[in-house]
Enzyme design. Structure first.
Site, short mmCIF file in Angstrom:
data_model
loop_
_atom_site.label_atom_id
_atom_site.label_comp_id
_atom_site.label_asym_id
_atom_site.label_seq_id
_atom_site.Cartn_x
_atom_site.Cartn_y
_atom_site.Cartn_z
N CYS A 1 31.87 14.99 50.73
CA CYS A 1 30.48 15.27 50.40
C CYS A 1 29.61 14.95 51.63
CB CYS A 1 30.02 14.44 49.20
SG CYS A 1 29.82 12.66 49.54
N CYS B 1 29.44 11.12 52.51
CA CYS B 1 30.69 10.64 53.10
C CYS B 1 30.87 11.21 54.50
CB CYS B 1 31.88 10.99 52.21
SG CYS B 1 32.00 9.95 50.73
N HIS C 1 33.30 6.73 46.44
CA HIS C 1 34.19 7.79 46.92
C HIS C 1 35.34 7.22 47.76
CE1 HIS C 1 31.04 11.23 46.43
NE2 HIS C 1 31.25 10.55 45.31
N GLU D 1 36.64 8.13 50.56
CA GLU D 1 36.38 8.00 51.99
C GLU D 1 35.66 6.69 52.28
OE1 GLU D 1 35.58 12.45 51.03
OE2 GLU D 1 35.52 10.53 49.99
#
Length: 162
Positions: A99, A102, A71, A73
């Site tokens: 999410c 994260c 991801h 992040e």
């Protein structure tokens, strides 16, 4: 005097541009880590460096999630870690609400504010964790006049150079 874009919209526009580098079309996500109005790291959804990307070989699906992708992040946090840049007391601008995993990583890394553009599967556990940890989160909207202002300027410059 020209109306300059506010900082929050400026950084969110950066995240939206960075998202265009994502290599997993399930979600084109970009993020920008900011400290004292300076960008300290960026990230987008993509495979581990040197490994095949979803765009090239397809998705690697497990339980309805593509696990080939890191991801945005996490990529922005790891960029800072690799370069020895502290993420304590920073904020993140991310195209999609983070999410749960994260969110946990961002809090643990010292992020104090999460700015996002799109509501995206806003996980109630993530929201509660943010509240419990005192991390501010806010949806950022971009005023179209700044996009139109840039578009008009680019068109004008193009005409001038013909």
């Amino acid at each position: 005097m020209r109306d300059r874009i506010p900082w929050r919209q400026y950084f969110m526009m950066q995240a939206l541009v960075i998202a265009q580098r994502s290599t997993c079309d399930r979600a084109l996500v970009g993020s920008v880590l900011v400290k004292d109005n300076r960008i300290i790291g960026t990230g987008y959804n993509g495979a581990v460096s040197g490994q095949p990307h979803c765009d090239d070989v397809g998705h690697q699906m497990v339980d309805g999630h593509c696990v080939r992708t890191i991801h945005s992040e996490m990529n922005s946090l790891m960029q800072c870690a690799k370069n020895g840049v502290s993420t304590s007391e920073t904020e993140i601008y991310v195209t999609h609400f983070p999410c749960y995993n994260c969110t946990k990583a961002l809090i643990q890394a010292g992020i104090k504010r999460i700015n996002y553009y799109f509501d995206y599967r806003d996980n109630p556990l993530a929201i509660q964790l943010l509240k419990d940890c005192g991390v501010v989160y806010e949806q950022i909207h971009i005023d179209r006049k700044y996009v139109e202002q840039l578009s008009h300027k680019l068109e004008s410059d193009e005409e001038h150079h013909k």
